[in-house]
Design a protein around this motif. Structure first.
Motif, PDB file in Angstrom:
ATOM      1  N   GLU A  94      10.768 -25.630 -32.459  1.00  0.00           N
ATOM      2  CA  GLU A  94       9.593 -25.798 -31.246  1.00  0.00           C
ATOM      3  C   GLU A  94       8.810 -27.122 -31.686  1.00  0.00           C
ATOM      4  OE1 GLU A  94       8.851 -24.291 -28.238  1.00  0.00           O
ATOM      5  OE2 GLU A  94      10.105 -22.450 -28.449  1.00  0.00           O
ATOM      6  N   LEU A  95       8.856 -28.139 -30.909  1.00  0.00           N
ATOM      7  CA  LEU A  95       7.852 -29.313 -31.232  1.00  0.00           C
ATOM      8  C   LEU A  95       6.713 -29.192 -30.421  1.00  0.00           C
ATOM      9  CD1 LEU A  95       7.950 -31.678 -33.205  1.00  0.00           C
ATOM     10  CD2 LEU A  95       8.841 -32.923 -31.210  1.00  0.00           C
ATOM     11  N   PRO A  96       5.580 -29.056 -30.938  1.00  0.00           N
ATOM     12  CA  PRO A  96       4.106 -29.456 -30.352  1.00  0.00           C
ATOM     13  C   PRO A  96       4.028 -30.647 -29.541  1.00  0.00           C
ATOM     14  CG  PRO A  96       3.840 -28.518 -32.563  1.00  0.00           C
ATOM     15  CD  PRO A  96       5.171 -29.139 -32.394  1.00  0.00           C
ATOM     16  N   ILE A  97       3.622 -30.765 -28.424  1.00  0.00           N
ATOM     17  CA  ILE A  97       3.400 -31.828 -27.794  1.00  0.00           C
ATOM     18  C   ILE A  97       1.799 -32.090 -27.377  1.00  0.00           C
ATOM     19  CG2 ILE A  97       4.128 -32.942 -25.410  1.00  0.00           C
ATOM     20  CD1 ILE A  97       6.260 -32.454 -26.987  1.00  0.00           C
ATOM     21  N   LEU A  98       1.592 -33.209 -28.230  1.00  0.00           N
ATOM     22  CA  LEU A  98       0.116 -33.633 -27.898  1.00  0.00           C
ATOM     23  C   LEU A  98      -0.188 -34.373 -26.876  1.00  0.00           C
ATOM     24  CD1 LEU A  98       0.615 -33.460 -31.094  1.00  0.00           C
ATOM     25  CD2 LEU A  98      -1.181 -35.326 -31.431  1.00  0.00           C
ATOM     26  N   TYR A  99       0.884 -35.314 -26.245  1.00  0.00           N
ATOM     27  CA  TYR A  99       0.508 -35.876 -24.843  1.00  0.00           C
ATOM     28  C   TYR A  99       2.044 -36.041 -24.365  1.00  0.00           C
ATOM     29  CZ  TYR A  99      -4.165 -37.181 -26.663  1.00  0.00           C
ATOM     30  OH  TYR A  99      -5.192 -37.115 -27.067  1.00  0.00           O
ATOM     31  N   GLY A 100       2.032 -36.070 -23.243  1.00  0.00           N
ATOM     32  CA  GLY A 100       3.131 -36.115 -22.227  1.00  0.00           C
ATOM     33  C   GLY A 100       3.865 -34.681 -21.932  1.00  0.00           C
ATOM     34  N   LYS A 101       5.049 -34.796 -21.582  1.00  0.00           N
ATOM     35  CA  LYS A 101       5.778 -33.370 -21.030  1.00  0.00           C
ATOM     36  C   LYS A 101       6.576 -32.937 -21.797  1.00  0.00           C
ATOM     37  CE  LYS A 101       4.563 -34.392 -16.308  1.00  0.00           C
ATOM     38  NZ  LYS A 101       5.075 -34.668 -14.807  1.00  0.00           N
ATOM     39  N   GLY A 102       7.192 -33.712 -22.680  1.00  0.00           N
ATOM     40  CA  GLY A 102       8.399 -33.338 -23.779  1.00  0.00           C
ATOM     41  C   GLY A 102       9.905 -33.143 -23.105  1.00  0.00           C
ATOM     42  N   LEU A 103      10.074 -34.196 -22.612  1.00  0.00           N
ATOM     43  CA  LEU A 103      11.465 -34.140 -21.989  1.00  0.00           C
ATOM     44  C   LEU A 103      12.274 -35.365 -22.229  1.00  0.00           C
ATOM     45  CD1 LEU A 103      11.699 -35.967 -19.004  1.00  0.00           C
ATOM     46  CD2 LEU A 103      10.068 -34.009 -18.592  1.00  0.00           C
ATOM     47  N   ILE A 104      13.529 -35.400 -21.776  1.00  0.00           N
ATOM     48  CA  ILE A 104      14.384 -36.563 -22.012  1.00  0.00           C
ATOM     49  C   ILE A 104      15.293 -36.597 -20.998  1.00  0.00           C
ATOM     50  CG2 ILE A 104      16.059 -35.496 -23.460  1.00  0.00           C
ATOM     51  CD1 ILE A 104      16.536 -37.908 -24.913  1.00  0.00           C
ATOM     52  N   VAL A 105      15.475 -37.682 -20.333  1.00  0.00           N
ATOM     53  CA  VAL A 105      16.488 -37.947 -19.161  1.00  0.00           C
ATOM     54  C   VAL A 105      17.333 -39.260 -19.807  1.00  0.00           C
ATOM     55  CG1 VAL A 105      16.826 -38.750 -16.858  1.00  0.00           C
ATOM     56  CG2 VAL A 105      14.838 -37.175 -17.561  1.00  0.00           C
ATOM     57  N   ASP A 106      18.568 -38.759 -19.963  1.00  0.00           N
ATOM     58  CA  ASP A 106      19.404 -39.828 -20.131  1.00  0.00           C
ATOM     59  C   ASP A 106      20.635 -40.129 -19.240  1.00  0.00           C
ATOM     60  OD1 ASP A 106      21.375 -41.409 -21.648  1.00  0.00           O
ATOM     61  OD2 ASP A 106      21.578 -40.034 -23.352  1.00  0.00           O
ATOM     62  N   ASP A 107      20.833 -41.317 -18.596  1.00  0.00           N
ATOM     63  CA  ASP A 107      21.712 -41.662 -17.852  1.00  0.00           C
ATOM     64  C   ASP A 107      22.741 -42.447 -18.279  1.00  0.00           C
ATOM     65  OD1 ASP A 107      20.561 -44.024 -17.757  1.00  0.00           O
ATOM     66  OD2 ASP A 107      19.866 -44.133 -15.562  1.00  0.00           O
ATOM     67  N   GLY A 108      22.870 -43.041 -19.773  1.00  0.00           N
ATOM     68  CA  GLY A 108      23.919 -43.559 -20.184  1.00  0.00           C
ATOM     69  C   GLY A 108      23.147 -44.784 -20.789  1.00  0.00           C
ATOM     70  N   ASP A 109      22.748 -45.728 -19.879  1.00  0.00           N
ATOM     71  CA  ASP A 109      22.292 -47.053 -20.194  1.00  0.00           C
ATOM     72  C   ASP A 109      20.601 -46.934 -20.338  1.00  0.00           C
ATOM     73  OD1 ASP A 109      24.490 -47.914 -20.616  1.00  0.00           O
ATOM     74  OD2 ASP A 109      24.705 -49.064 -18.448  1.00  0.00           O
ATOM     75  N   HIS A 110      20.032 -45.829 -19.783  1.00  0.00           N
ATOM     76  CA  HIS A 110      18.559 -45.892 -19.750  1.00  0.00           C
ATOM     77  C   HIS A 110      18.204 -44.351 -20.240  1.00  0.00           C
ATOM     78  CE1 HIS A 110      14.765 -46.077 -17.204  1.00  0.00           C
ATOM     79  NE2 HIS A 110      14.552 -46.125 -18.661  1.00  0.00           N
ATOM     80  N   VAL A 111      17.401 -44.389 -21.275  1.00  0.00           N
ATOM     81  CA  VAL A 111      17.048 -42.892 -21.886  1.00  0.00           C
ATOM     82  C   VAL A 111      15.346 -42.812 -21.456  1.00  0.00           C
ATOM     83  CG1 VAL A 111      16.738 -41.523 -23.951  1.00  0.00           C
ATOM     84  CG2 VAL A 111      18.823 -42.542 -23.343  1.00  0.00           C
ATOM     85  N   GLN A 112      14.936 -42.009 -20.989  1.00  0.00           N
ATOM     86  CA  GLN A 112      13.496 -41.815 -20.854  1.00  0.00           C
ATOM     87  C   GLN A 112      12.996 -40.677 -21.589  1.00  0.00           C
ATOM     88  OE1 GLN A 112      12.315 -42.092 -16.547  1.00  0.00           O
ATOM     89  NE2 GLN A 112      14.640 -42.392 -16.154  1.00  0.00           N
ATOM     90  N   LEU A 113      11.769 -41.178 -22.653  1.00  0.00           N
ATOM     91  CA  LEU A 113      11.219 -39.955 -23.392  1.00  0.00           C
ATOM     92  C   LEU A 113      10.033 -39.398 -22.706  1.00  0.00           C
ATOM     93  CD1 LEU A 113      11.965 -40.693 -27.051  1.00  0.00           C
ATOM     94  CD2 LEU A 113      12.802 -38.890 -25.854  1.00  0.00           C
ATOM     95  N   GLY A 114       9.995 -38.299 -22.454  1.00  0.00           N
ATOM     96  CA  GLY A 114       8.587 -37.790 -21.766  1.00  0.00           C
ATOM     97  C   GLY A 114       7.464 -37.576 -22.797  1.00  0.00           C
ATOM     98  N   ILE A 115       7.562 -37.751 -24.075  1.00  0.00           N
ATOM     99  CA  ILE A 115       6.686 -37.386 -25.035  1.00  0.00           C
ATOM    100  C   ILE A 115       6.060 -38.689 -25.536  1.00  0.00           C
ATOM    101  CG2 ILE A 115       8.460 -37.451 -26.729  1.00  0.00           C
ATOM    102  CD1 ILE A 115       6.914 -35.431 -28.537  1.00  0.00           C
ATOM    103  N   ASP A 116       4.855 -38.907 -25.549  1.00  0.00           N
ATOM    104  CA  ASP A 116       4.150 -40.011 -25.826  1.00  0.00           C
ATOM    105  C   ASP A 116       4.182 -40.178 -27.403  1.00  0.00           C
ATOM    106  OD1 ASP A 116       2.508 -42.191 -26.259  1.00  0.00           O
ATOM    107  OD2 ASP A 116       0.757 -41.612 -25.306  1.00  0.00           O
ATOM    108  N   ILE A 117       5.089 -40.820 -27.984  1.00  0.00           N
ATOM    109  CA  ILE A 117       5.318 -41.024 -29.443  1.00  0.00           C
ATOM    110  C   ILE A 117       4.227 -41.884 -30.093  1.00  0.00           C
ATOM    111  CG2 ILE A 117       6.631 -41.649 -31.105  1.00  0.00           C
ATOM    112  CD1 ILE A 117       9.162 -40.510 -29.599  1.00  0.00           C
ATOM    113  N   PHE A 118       4.110 -42.997 -29.282  1.00  0.00           N
ATOM    114  CA  PHE A 118       2.980 -43.968 -29.830  1.00  0.00           C
ATOM    115  C   PHE A 118       1.834 -43.812 -29.780  1.00  0.00           C
ATOM    116  CE2 PHE A 118       7.238 -46.038 -29.160  1.00  0.00           C
ATOM    117  CZ  PHE A 118       7.560 -46.759 -30.800  1.00  0.00           C
ATOM    118  N   GLY A 119       1.141 -43.131 -28.716  1.00  0.00           N
ATOM    119  CA  GLY A 119       0.025 -42.484 -28.228  1.00  0.00           C
ATOM    120  C   GLY A 119      -0.446 -41.690 -29.298  1.00  0.00           C
ATOM    121  N   SER A 120       0.497 -40.542 -29.473  1.00  0.00           N
ATOM    122  CA  SER A 120       0.223 -39.572 -30.452  1.00  0.00           C
ATOM    123  C   SER A 120       0.263 -40.042 -31.698  1.00  0.00           C
ATOM    124  CB  SER A 120       1.295 -38.343 -30.331  1.00  0.00           C
ATOM    125  OG  SER A 120       1.376 -38.004 -29.184  1.00  0.00           O
TER     126      SER A 120
END
Length: 454
Positions: A94-120
């Motif tokens: 269980e990873l606490p989410i400081l900012y964002g929604k904590g999800l990942i969308v992967d369509d092969g050539d485009h990965v979207q991370l819903g967690i704000d890694i750099f802001g956190s």
């Protein structure tokens, strides 16, 4: 080479986070693209694949900078990366989410991370919340119990290291040829020399009361006997029975485990007796410093109590240290500092350290509770709030001060708690930084110290 597109706001702050996580932690070169993006987009040269990363902190804070509305809302949401087939190294699934929604969308050539890694990362590494939350204890320190990490129950885990692993897994899935920087797990042992010798030898009433507490509270008759006998023979300059004179034992223990300790000495008395009752110019202190250095261990400055907002005094103490330690002992290694009482104001203090010529600061732990104040177990270059940029001063985060651990947990639990923190550092090949005072080896604590550094 990575090519990164970022939004047209908070660019200095975003660039700082990119530099620390991508270059300093992962060892990856990158350039900032002229293209403006609504999120952070990372591309790899000669590849069409894209990694998009949430920027909820920066987008939300741009109009609420350093205001309470920009802080994470409690309770924090959590995310199980493995549910999205993301198998990063984590302390807990269980990873606490400081900012964002904590999800990942992967369509092969485009990965979207819903967690704000750099802001956190910026939030934790810059100590953003300490400039917003005004809670302070009686020594004007930001308490660990007031931190988001404590309130959200993640102070015992290096959450930014975990975020880094999520980032790395996502990047390596897109670009398998990427190679990251290798880190090696280590133990950093240090000692703040507040009281190198028992000052009670010249205070009969205080000596009697302390010896009585040795017997009644600490249930250590031998310690009480040594303390009294030490007061009798101390005028003869014989310090073998001094309960605080544990330096040779300390170094022996470290050397048996292949470790080099760092001893931080008070140079000045900006607040009187709270800064100790010894002088770095004393012959016995000079002899102690020479012995430490001759055995291959390190020394540094223990910034006096009133210096944390006084750049001139910080620089003066560095010059005094150079005069009486470096010049006398031909000591040429980089010199670091830790503030007395861990008293620091991260809106200004790190700038004063850098200007004074220090290479690193290791004040970055809490006085009231052990844990990861910066959310990491790696050293990193610090953020300057005065100049709005990364500076050269390196932060070596302090994970545990033994006094905090013993005041917070029953003696039977201290070793267990410290081993958890150590294991969480080692999980990411990080540095377990332990402060243990030379005056804190009563009640069988030598055995515990030996165990934790082994």
């Amino acid at each position: 080479m990575l090519i990164v597109s970022i939004p047209d706001y908070c660019q200095s702050q975003i660039t700082y986070s990119l530099n620390v996580l991508l270059k300093y932690f992962l060892g990856l070169d990158f350039i900032i693209s002229d293209k403006v993006s609504s999120c952070i987009e990372i591309r790899c040269q000669s590849s069409i694949k894209v990694l998009s990363i949430d920027v909820s902190f920066f987008s939300g804070a741009v109009d609420n900078w350093l205001k309470s509305d920009s802080l994470p809302l409690l309770p924090l949401r959590s995310w199980k990366p493995q549910d999205d087939n993301l198998r990063a190294i984590l302390v807990n699934e269980e990873l606490p989410i400081l900012y964002g929604k904590g999800l990942i969308v992967d369509d092969g050539d485009h990965v979207q991370l819903g967690i704000d890694i750099f802001g956190s990362a910026f939030f934790m590494l810059s100590r953003y919340e300490e400039l917003v939350v005004q809670d302070r204890d009686n020594h004007d320190r930001f308490p660990g119990t007031s931190s988001l990490a404590y309130k959200a129950n993640f102070l015992d885990r290096p959450i930014i290291n975990e975020y880094l692993e999520v980032l790395w897994f996502s990047m390596s899935r897109l670009w398998p040829a990427l190679d990251r920087k290798k880190h090696t797990a280590s133990i950093r042992v240090s000692c703040d020399v507040d009281d190198p010798f028992d000052s009670l030898v010249n205070k009969p009433l205080g000596l009697f009361k302390t010896a009585l507490m040795d017997v009644i509270k600490r249930k250590d008759i031998i310690l009480a006997f040594k303390r009294v006998l030490n007061a009798i023979i101390a005028p003869l300059k014989i310090y073998k029975l001094d309960p605080y004179n544990t330096f040779d034992w300390y170094m022996d223990a470290c050397e048996r485990n292949g470790l080099k300790a760092t001893f931080y000495f008070i140079v000045n008395h900006s607040a009187g007796k709270i800064d100790g009752e010894y002088s770095i110019q004393e012959q016995r202190i000079q002899q102690l410093i020479k012995r430490i250095i001759s055995r291959g261990h390190n020394v540094g400055v223990h910034g006096s109590y009133n210096t944390y907002r006084d750049g001139g005094m910080i620089a003066y103490e560095k010059r005094q240290f150079d005069k009486f330690v470096i010049a006398c002992n031909k000591y040429a290694k980089p010199i670091g500092i830790r503030q007395h009482y861990l008293r620091v104001d991260y809106s200004v203090t790190q700038d004063y350290f850098e200007r004074a010529g220090y290479s690193y600061d290791t004040t970055g732990g809490y006085a009231d509770v052990p844990g990861f104040r910066f959310g990491v177990c790696y050293s990193f270059p610090m953020w300057s709030w005065l100049e709005g940029r990364q500076i050269n001063l390196i932060q070596r985060p302090l994970i545990v001060m033994e006094v905090a651990a013993f005041s917070l947990y029953p003696p039977s639990e201290v070793l267990y708690k410290l081993n958890i923190l150590k294991a969480n550092c080692y999980k990411f090949n990080g540095d377990f930084s332990l402060l243990w005072h030379n005056s804190q080896f009563f009640l069988g604590r030598k055995k515990m110290f030996n165990f934790i550094i082994s």
